[in-house]
Design a protein around this motif. Structure first.
Motif, PDB file in Angstrom:
ATOM      1  N   ASP A 231       3.984   2.522 -39.296  1.00  0.00           N
ATOM      2  CA  ASP A 231       3.408   3.758 -39.169  1.00  0.00           C
ATOM      3  C   ASP A 231       2.783   4.015 -37.835  1.00  0.00           C
ATOM      4  OD1 ASP A 231       3.831   3.783 -41.941  1.00  0.00           O
ATOM      5  OD2 ASP A 231       1.361   3.041 -42.186  1.00  0.00           O
ATOM      6  N   ASP A 232       2.413   3.689 -36.661  1.00  0.00           N
ATOM      7  CA  ASP A 232       1.828   3.659 -35.806  1.00  0.00           C
ATOM      8  C   ASP A 232       3.201   3.388 -34.644  1.00  0.00           C
ATOM      9  OD1 ASP A 232       1.653   0.829 -35.931  1.00  0.00           O
ATOM     10  OD2 ASP A 232       0.281   0.768 -34.588  1.00  0.00           O
ATOM     11  N   PHE A 233       4.409   3.769 -35.444  1.00  0.00           N
ATOM     12  CA  PHE A 233       5.406   3.618 -34.350  1.00  0.00           C
ATOM     13  C   PHE A 233       5.634   5.010 -33.293  1.00  0.00           C
ATOM     14  CE2 PHE A 233      10.340   3.971 -33.214  1.00  0.00           C
ATOM     15  CZ  PHE A 233      10.633   2.075 -32.857  1.00  0.00           C
ATOM     16  N   THR A 234       5.630   4.326 -32.247  1.00  0.00           N
ATOM     17  CA  THR A 234       5.371   5.921 -31.022  1.00  0.00           C
ATOM     18  C   THR A 234       5.754   5.408 -29.797  1.00  0.00           C
ATOM     19  OG1 THR A 234       2.854   5.822 -30.102  1.00  0.00           O
ATOM     20  CG2 THR A 234       3.450   7.332 -32.642  1.00  0.00           C
ATOM     21  N   VAL A 235       5.859   6.493 -29.500  1.00  0.00           N
ATOM     22  CA  VAL A 235       6.040   5.781 -27.813  1.00  0.00           C
ATOM     23  C   VAL A 235       4.572   5.521 -26.998  1.00  0.00           C
ATOM     24  CG1 VAL A 235       6.909   6.657 -25.238  1.00  0.00           C
ATOM     25  CG2 VAL A 235       8.107   7.258 -27.020  1.00  0.00           C
ATOM     26  N   ASP A 236       3.808   6.283 -26.849  1.00  0.00           N
ATOM     27  CA  ASP A 236       2.503   5.619 -26.821  1.00  0.00           C
ATOM     28  C   ASP A 236       2.485   4.379 -27.173  1.00  0.00           C
ATOM     29  OD1 ASP A 236       2.392   8.050 -25.524  1.00  0.00           O
ATOM     30  OD2 ASP A 236       1.095   9.020 -26.323  1.00  0.00           O
ATOM     31  N   SER A 237       2.471   4.345 -28.473  1.00  0.00           N
ATOM     32  CA  SER A 237       2.089   2.779 -29.372  1.00  0.00           C
ATOM     33  C   SER A 237       3.033   1.580 -28.564  1.00  0.00           C
ATOM     34  CB  SER A 237       2.198   2.354 -29.891  1.00  0.00           C
ATOM     35  OG  SER A 237       3.151   2.878 -30.191  1.00  0.00           O
ATOM     36  N   LEU A 238       4.079   1.906 -27.179  1.00  0.00           N
ATOM     37  CA  LEU A 238       4.965   0.066 -26.580  1.00  0.00           C
ATOM     38  C   LEU A 238       4.717   0.661 -25.350  1.00  0.00           C
ATOM     39  CD1 LEU A 238       8.329   1.522 -29.160  1.00  0.00           C
ATOM     40  CD2 LEU A 238       6.020   0.304 -29.520  1.00  0.00           C
ATOM     41  N   ALA A 239       3.860   1.795 -24.212  1.00  0.00           N
ATOM     42  CA  ALA A 239       4.068   2.245 -23.683  1.00  0.00           C
ATOM     43  C   ALA A 239       3.138   1.307 -23.093  1.00  0.00           C
ATOM     44  CB  ALA A 239       3.219   3.146 -22.999  1.00  0.00           C
TER      45      ALA A 239
ATOM     46  N   GLU B 244       0.610  -1.165  -0.073  1.00  0.00           N
ATOM     47  CA  GLU B 244      -0.126  -0.429   0.481  1.00  0.00           C
ATOM     48  C   GLU B 244       0.673   1.338  -0.345  1.00  0.00           C
ATOM     49  OE1 GLU B 244      -3.489   0.438  -0.354  1.00  0.00           O
ATOM     50  OE2 GLU B 244      -3.404  -1.871  -0.386  1.00  0.00           O
ATOM     51  N   GLY B 245       2.220   1.201   0.236  1.00  0.00           N
ATOM     52  CA  GLY B 245       3.367   2.632  -0.012  1.00  0.00           C
ATOM     53  C   GLY B 245       3.156   3.006  -1.035  1.00  0.00           C
ATOM     54  N   PRO B 246       3.342   4.262  -1.213  1.00  0.00           N
ATOM     55  CA  PRO B 246       4.199   4.988  -2.727  1.00  0.00           C
ATOM     56  C   PRO B 246       4.775   4.033  -3.318  1.00  0.00           C
ATOM     57  CG  PRO B 246       4.379   6.012  -0.256  1.00  0.00           C
ATOM     58  CD  PRO B 246       4.534   4.947   0.202  1.00  0.00           C
ATOM     59  N   ILE B 247       4.625   3.817  -4.880  1.00  0.00           N
ATOM     60  CA  ILE B 247       5.809   3.617  -5.568  1.00  0.00           C
ATOM     61  C   ILE B 247       6.410   5.184  -6.057  1.00  0.00           C
ATOM     62  CG2 ILE B 247       6.292   1.478  -7.227  1.00  0.00           C
ATOM     63  CD1 ILE B 247       4.104   0.062  -6.091  1.00  0.00           C
ATOM     64  N   THR B 248       7.271   5.197  -6.484  1.00  0.00           N
ATOM     65  CA  THR B 248       8.004   5.644  -7.474  1.00  0.00           C
ATOM     66  C   THR B 248       9.165   5.090  -8.787  1.00  0.00           C
ATOM     67  OG1 THR B 248       7.567   7.749  -6.276  1.00  0.00           O
ATOM     68  CG2 THR B 248       9.173   7.945  -8.331  1.00  0.00           C
ATOM     69  N   LEU B 249       8.509   5.026  -9.887  1.00  0.00           N
ATOM     70  CA  LEU B 249       9.556   5.116 -11.295  1.00  0.00           C
ATOM     71  C   LEU B 249      10.150   6.227 -11.864  1.00  0.00           C
ATOM     72  CD1 LEU B 249       6.734   3.213 -13.180  1.00  0.00           C
ATOM     73  CD2 LEU B 249       8.808   1.834 -12.477  1.00  0.00           C
ATOM     74  N   ILE B 250      11.224   6.503 -11.597  1.00  0.00           N
ATOM     75  CA  ILE B 250      11.726   7.265 -11.673  1.00  0.00           C
ATOM     76  C   ILE B 250      12.876   6.833 -13.541  1.00  0.00           C
ATOM     77  CG2 ILE B 250      13.851   8.519 -11.908  1.00  0.00           C
ATOM     78  CD1 ILE B 250      12.900   8.384  -8.416  1.00  0.00           C
ATOM     79  N   ASP B 251      12.475   7.324 -14.789  1.00  0.00           N
ATOM     80  CA  ASP B 251      14.046   7.244 -15.818  1.00  0.00           C
ATOM     81  C   ASP B 251      13.645   8.356 -16.445  1.00  0.00           C
ATOM     82  OD1 ASP B 251      14.164   5.806 -18.889  1.00  0.00           O
ATOM     83  OD2 ASP B 251      13.722   3.834 -17.089  1.00  0.00           O
ATOM     84  N   SER B 252      15.171   7.654 -16.792  1.00  0.00           N
ATOM     85  CA  SER B 252      15.528   8.768 -18.425  1.00  0.00           C
ATOM     86  C   SER B 252      14.715   8.992 -19.494  1.00  0.00           C
ATOM     87  CB  SER B 252      16.867   9.381 -18.820  1.00  0.00           C
ATOM     88  OG  SER B 252      17.143   8.070 -19.375  1.00  0.00           O
ATOM     89  N   GLU B 253      13.864   8.042 -19.888  1.00  0.00           N
ATOM     90  CA  GLU B 253      13.547   8.097 -20.713  1.00  0.00           C
ATOM     91  C   GLU B 253      11.558   8.589 -21.152  1.00  0.00           C
ATOM     92  OE1 GLU B 253      13.884   6.509 -23.838  1.00  0.00           O
ATOM     93  OE2 GLU B 253      15.123   5.269 -23.883  1.00  0.00           O
ATOM     94  N   PRO B 254      10.993   8.951 -21.947  1.00  0.00           N
ATOM     95  CA  PRO B 254      10.111   9.339 -21.979  1.00  0.00           C
ATOM     96  C   PRO B 254       8.702   8.704 -21.670  1.00  0.00           C
ATOM     97  CG  PRO B 254       9.955   8.964 -24.285  1.00  0.00           C
ATOM     98  CD  PRO B 254      11.371   8.499 -23.463  1.00  0.00           C
ATOM     99  N   ALA B 255       8.827   7.425 -21.399  1.00  0.00           N
ATOM    100  CA  ALA B 255       7.642   6.455 -20.664  1.00  0.00           C
ATOM    101  C   ALA B 255       7.996   5.058 -20.300  1.00  0.00           C
ATOM    102  CB  ALA B 255       6.829   7.016 -22.094  1.00  0.00           C
ATOM    103  N   ALA B 256       7.523   4.695 -19.836  1.00  0.00           N
ATOM    104  CA  ALA B 256       8.115   3.030 -19.342  1.00  0.00           C
ATOM    105  C   ALA B 256       7.664   2.344 -20.511  1.00  0.00           C
ATOM    106  CB  ALA B 256       7.083   2.371 -18.105  1.00  0.00           C
ATOM    107  N   TYR B 257       8.184   1.678 -21.805  1.00  0.00           N
ATOM    108  CA  TYR B 257       7.687   0.828 -23.018  1.00  0.00           C
ATOM    109  C   TYR B 257       8.577   0.093 -23.306  1.00  0.00           C
ATOM    110  CZ  TYR B 257      12.218   3.370 -24.948  1.00  0.00           C
ATOM    111  OH  TYR B 257      13.260   3.623 -25.027  1.00  0.00           O
ATOM    112  N   ASP B 258       8.038  -0.904 -23.955  1.00  0.00           N
ATOM    113  CA  ASP B 258       8.496  -2.155 -24.279  1.00  0.00           C
ATOM    114  C   ASP B 258       9.704  -1.785 -25.299  1.00  0.00           C
ATOM    115  OD1 ASP B 258       8.638  -5.255 -24.549  1.00  0.00           O
ATOM    116  OD2 ASP B 258       7.139  -5.509 -25.691  1.00  0.00           O
ATOM    117  N   ARG B 259      10.817  -2.876 -25.182  1.00  0.00           N
ATOM    118  CA  ARG B 259      11.681  -2.392 -25.824  1.00  0.00           C
ATOM    119  C   ARG B 259      11.965  -3.502 -27.553  1.00  0.00           C
ATOM    120  NH1 ARG B 259      14.375  -0.302 -20.958  1.00  0.00           N
ATOM    121  NH2 ARG B 259      15.621   1.648 -22.196  1.00  0.00           N
ATOM    122  N   PRO B 260      10.739  -4.796 -27.370  1.00  0.00           N
ATOM    123  CA  PRO B 260      11.289  -5.743 -28.200  1.00  0.00           C
ATOM    124  C   PRO B 260      11.339  -5.042 -29.757  1.00  0.00           C
ATOM    125  CG  PRO B 260      11.078  -7.413 -26.244  1.00  0.00           C
ATOM    126  CD  PRO B 260      11.192  -5.543 -26.379  1.00  0.00           C
ATOM    127  N   PRO B 261       9.597  -4.079 -29.602  1.00  0.00           N
ATOM    128  CA  PRO B 261       9.555  -3.954 -30.955  1.00  0.00           C
ATOM    129  C   PRO B 261      10.341  -2.200 -31.981  1.00  0.00           C
ATOM    130  CG  PRO B 261       7.409  -3.429 -29.048  1.00  0.00           C
ATOM    131  CD  PRO B 261       8.982  -3.485 -28.356  1.00  0.00           C
TER     132      PRO B 261
END
Length: 409
Positions: free
Chosen positions: A57-65, A32-49
């Motif tokens: 055409d739809d290759f964006t950070v949002d599509s990989l997040a 239940e405690g606070p959880i904080t993610l920190i990253d220099s990247e613009p989002a938490a996203y999947d790398r294999p793609p």
């Protein structure tokens, strides 16, 4: 016997698959405690793609997040993107960011992954020479490619092979350079590794065996010089020769490292309130023996999830046989367990692609196949359950591995 602990304020440095999976698992386990993610990247996203879909055409950070901002908020996971962690407190009480701010913590998880290895050769830093590790890397490569672009990919492992296939599909001419005649031998065995590597030439990729000695600028083109080999003209060079683990944060904090951040079975580092998972973590057994780091997707996911158990002082689930996948030239490779070391290799022919198995003392210890998820999935269960198998049954394409599971019930 594990002793439950209150992880309190959890700060996760690195929002890739391991870090995100740890955050989700903490909530699933009732933290239940606070959880904080920190990253220099613009989002938490999947790398294999990055190597497979960079020309879609739809290759964006949002599509990989992994999750939208709204979904993160719904899970009560705070996120700080676009900031780099400058240092961590070895007692696990805070992390310091590059802008001078401090995030307080009770438990720190390092899922900082690694950076692309570079070649220590003349010309490795020329414009037009790229690596592929981040979304920005993928965009930089994509922006230099058009039909007729000449690309040289150095390194024919999983990432290099996938990228060569993607470049070819985008209309580029591709040369693939590697010092090894048949890459992936330890991962999938000689028969399947040779079969997969031969697909490059079949699809129009030029394959060169040799050590890259230098990269030179000649006018508006690059020239890749291969020892005792050709000089390859290119508009674009991509180096895919492995990963260097990001151990600096841990090492600077006095935490033990050795080609990775050393962790115990609960993913705890030498600093009791600091944990590590993902590509950067390296397991050390109680007797001091070290495991190899794992750099595959599922390994990152599971280590993040299992680190959540460790952070809460819960018993960490057992790991089954390893598993990874890769895509190239329109086919899908899967492998489980090991296909090198002691044992006998068994080859199953009869289809478009061979399947391979490794048997030791009458039980299956590894398998790999192309476009055959059912076989690999069944093989993984046979490995985990140590069900006796015969080499004749494994070699027979008429015997479904699922039938061997049913027969053992």
């Amino acid at each position: 016997m594990s002793t439950p602990r209150d992880a309190g304020r959890v700060v996760i440095v690195g929002a890739g698959l391991a870090g995100f999976s740890a955050a989700e698992q903490l909530r699933a386990l009732g933290h239940e405690g606070p959880i904080t993610l920190i990253d220099s990247e613009p989002a938490a996203y999947d790398r294999p793609p990055l190597s497979k879909r960079l020309f879609d055409d739809d290759f964006t950070v949002d599509s990989l997040a992994f999750a939208t901002a709204e979904k993160l908020q719904a899970k009560r996971i705070d996120a700080i993107f676009g900031r780099t962690v400058a240092s961590i407190d070895p007692s696990g009480e805070y992390v310091s960011l590059d802008d001078g701010s401090v995030v307080e913590a009770d438990t720190v998880l390092l899922t900082v992954g690694g950076r692309a290895r570079t070649l220590q050769i003349p010309g490795n830093d020329l414009p037009g020479v790229h690596v592929l590790r981040s979304f920005a890397d993928a965009v930089a490569i994509r922006d230099r490619v058009a039909p007729g672009t000449r690309g040289v990919v150095i390194g024919a492992g999983l990432i290099g092979a996938e990228l060569a296939s993607s470049l070819l599909h985008a209309g580029a001419g591709v040369t693939l350079v590697d010092p090894v005649a048949v890459p992936l031998l330890p991962a999938v065995g000689e028969v399947l590794a040779t079969h997969l590597h031969d697909m490059h030439a079949t699809h129009g990729v030029e394959v060169v065996v040799g050590v890259t000695a230098a990269i030179e600028q000649h006018g508006d083109r690059l020239v890749v010089a291969v020892d005792e080999g050709p000089r390859l003209e290119a508009d674009l060079v991509v180096v895919g020769v492995g990963l260097v683990p990001n151990t600096e944060l841990a090492a600077d904090a006095g935490i033990e490292t050795d080609n990775g951040i050393l962790v115990d079975a609960a993913y705890r580092t030498s600093a009791p309130r600091v944990f590590a998972a993902g590509d950067v973590a390296r397991r050390r057994d109680d007797d001091g023996s070290l495991h190899r780091r794992e750099e595959h997707w599922e390994a990152a996911q599971l280590s993040g999830q299992h680190a959540a158990y460790g952070m809460l002082g819960l018993e960490v689930p057992a790991r089954g046989a390893t598993w990874f996948w890769s895509d190239r030239h329109g086919v899908h490779l899967e492998a489980t367990g090991r296909l090198s070391g002691p044992g006998e290799i068994v080859v199953r022919d009869g289809g478009a692609h061979p399947a391979v198995f490794l048997v030791e003392d009458g039980v299956l210890v590894g398998a790999a196949a192309v476009d055959d998820n059912n076989t690999v999935r069944a093989a993984r269960r046979l490995i985990d359950q140590r069900i006796p198998v015969s080499e004749a049954e494994l070699a027979d394409p008429g015997v479904a591995l699922r039938s061997l599971l049913r027969a053992a019930r």
